[in-house]
Design an enzyme around this catalytic site. Structure first.
Site, PDB file in Angstrom:
ATOM      1  N   GLU A  52       0.846  -0.928  -0.296  1.00  0.00           N
ATOM      2  CA  GLU A  52      -0.576   0.142  -0.130  1.00  0.00           C
ATOM      3  C   GLU A  52       0.819   1.236   0.219  1.00  0.00           C
ATOM      4  O   GLU A  52       0.964   2.468  -0.366  1.00  0.00           O
ATOM      5  CB  GLU A  52      -0.593   0.144   1.181  1.00  0.00           C
ATOM      6  CG  GLU A  52      -1.694  -0.904   1.425  1.00  0.00           C
ATOM      7  CD  GLU A  52      -1.657  -2.173   2.221  1.00  0.00           C
ATOM      8  OE1 GLU A  52      -2.208  -2.654   2.670  1.00  0.00           O
ATOM      9  OE2 GLU A  52      -0.432  -3.002   2.078  1.00  0.00           O
ATOM     10  N   CYS A  80      -2.788  -2.825   7.391  1.00  0.00           N
ATOM     11  CA  CYS A  80      -2.046  -2.378   9.032  1.00  0.00           C
ATOM     12  C   CYS A  80      -2.556  -1.179   9.431  1.00  0.00           C
ATOM     13  O   CYS A  80      -2.315   0.026   8.618  1.00  0.00           O
ATOM     14  CB  CYS A  80      -0.755  -3.361   8.894  1.00  0.00           C
ATOM     15  SG  CYS A  80       0.336  -2.282   7.779  1.00  0.00           S
TER      16      CYS A  80
END
Length: 163
Positions: A52, A80
């Site tokens: 990401e 996360c």
């Protein structure tokens, strides 16, 4: 939607091939993929090299802006806390998630950083897109990793016994 998740899965498979946890990500703007990335933490020796984060960096270069308003991120595993924070900071409109991460996910599993009303931006979330394929890829990777570790341990024991 599946079209873009399939592209994220292709990225995850690239990570798998280099013994990285198979997480892939694409960012879409105006119906086109503007960034692709996969997990490279071991390769880059960096905690920050999550799919990401790498995709956000690429998309920001393409749009020439740190704000990714109007963008949708497709990611094979729930982000996360670091990635969820970066997604909020980048002002991504929507995140489409393949499978959830009950031990570390921050888009609803452990906490939902993407939809905290106290922040100045909330991110729309869609979960479970191609969930089985995303989950199977991760399960297979960790199964193989455990087997490699078991064989290495066995080889080490045999080597000690021969000495």
């Amino acid at each position: 939607m599946e079209k873009f998740m399939k592209e994220a899965i292709k990225q995850a498979k690239k990570a798998y091939k280099i013994d990285e946890v198979p997480i892939g990500c694409v960012i879409v703007y105006e119906g086109k993929i503007i960034a692709r990335a996969y997990n490279k933490r071991n390769y880059k020796k960096s905690t920050l090299a999550h799919a990401e984060i790498l995709a956000i960096q690429k998309a920001s270069k393409v749009l020439n802006d740190w704000r990714l308003e109007g963008c949708t991120m497709y990611v094979t595993l729930e982000p996360c806390q670091m990635c969820a924070g970066a997604i909020v900071q980048a002002r991504v409109d929507k995140v489409v998630i393949g499978c959830m991460n009950p031990k570390a996910g921050c888009a609803g599993s452990v906490i939902n950083l993407l939809d905290m009303k106290g922040f100045n931006h909330q991110v729309e979330v869609e979960k479970g897109v191609m969930e089985e394929e995303c989950s199977n890829l991760l399960q297979q990777f960790f199964k193989e990793l455990r087997e490699k570790k078991r064989l290495l341990k066995l080889q080490n024991k045999q080597g000690l016994a021969e000495e």
